[in-house]
Design a protein around this motif. Structure first.
Motif, short mmCIF file in Angstrom:
data_model
loop_
_atom_site.label_atom_id
_atom_site.label_comp_id
_atom_site.label_asym_id
_atom_site.label_seq_id
_atom_site.Cartn_x
_atom_site.Cartn_y
_atom_site.Cartn_z
N HIS B 10 0.86 -1.18 0.00
CA HIS B 10 0.00 0.00 0.00
C HIS B 10 0.90 1.23 0.00
N GLU B 88 -5.03 -0.18 -8.28
CA GLU B 88 -4.22 -1.30 -7.86
C GLU B 88 -3.34 -1.73 -9.03
N GLY B 109 -0.13 -7.56 -5.79
CA GLY B 109 -0.66 -6.24 -6.07
C GLY B 109 -0.20 -5.17 -5.11
N THR B 111 -1.59 -1.36 -3.84
CA THR B 111 -2.63 -0.35 -3.89
C THR B 111 -1.98 1.03 -3.79
#
Lengths: 115, 116
Positions: B10, B88, B109, B111
């Motif tokens: 993130h 994302e 992934g 974000t």
């Protein structure tokens, strides 16, 4: 030029039921792959179809099966649904005929919820 | 087993900040490399890809990525992010084996949240 389309958009099933998801590849594409994307994770490869045969398979149980039709569209079937099958199911298409390395184009996905 | 690792799960940036998202893969053979983006409510879209040649590849929307074979890395960069880059981002790898097609292996992934 139509992209990859999938149906339905959303689906709610209960444990033990069976589900069929559908995919139409991008125009001109002949190869379809299916992926499962759990919440917060990257897509995981389920299997790939070309010339109506399963060509590659990922680490998924036999409850996951598929089919490809002569018009290159494809179905993903999941039997005996488990809660853990809840995910976004993605279809991707590409072309074998073009030759050389390929790029996979993704559809919008089907959100499956198993209760 | 082959895997893809994205180190940043993130990332929060302000508009105009520079972006670099890390991606490392584990496979010793020839690979094809991809970055896909998933905007909120939209499907996965290809940002850029590397097959061969110049290891610095440019994609859409000002993104670029550099393939460093010795480090098994394919990091994504953008000099100045915009609020619309909130999405994302997924790194993916495919073995360039005997078949031209094949499964993509995705990272989990990253974000990206860009604050206006």
């Amino acid at each position: 030029d139509a992209g990859v389309t999938q149906s339905p958009t959303h689906l709610i099933k209960t444990r033990g039921q069976q589900v069929t998801l559908r995919c139409s590849p991008k125009s001109g594409h002949d190869t379809v792959s299916w992926y499962q994307q759990a919440l917060g994770q990257g897509p995981q490869f389920i299997f790939q179809y070309y010339e109506e045969e399963e060509r590659q398979r990922g680490n998924f149980p036999d409850r996951f099966s598929g089919h490809q039709f002569p018009n290159y569209s494809s179905e993903l079937n999941v039997n005996a649904l488990l809660l853990g099958d809840s995910a976004l199911y993605l279809c991707a298409s590409t072309s074998q005929l073009a030759g050389g390395p390929d790029t996979q184009y993704f559809g919008p996905g089907t959100r499956l919820t198993v209760l | 087993a082959q895997s893809v690792s994205q180190h940043n799960h993130h990332v929060i940036l302000s508009e105009a900040a520079s972006l670099e998202l890390g991606c490392n893969y584990s496979y010793g053979g020839t690979v094809n490399l991809f970055w896909y983006v998933q905007y909120p409510g939209q499907h996965l879209q290809l940002l850029l890809k590397y097959f061969s040649g110049d290891p610095l590849v440019k994609g859409i929307k000002g993104f670029e990525a550099e393939f460093i074979k010795s480090k098994f890395s394919f990091n994504l960069r953008k000099p100045s992010v915009q609020w619309s880059d909130t999405a994302e981002y997924f790194c993916a790898v495919k073995n360039h084996g005997s078949s031209n097609t094949g499964k993509l292996i995705f990272g989990q992934g990253t974000t990206l949240q860009v604050k206006p």
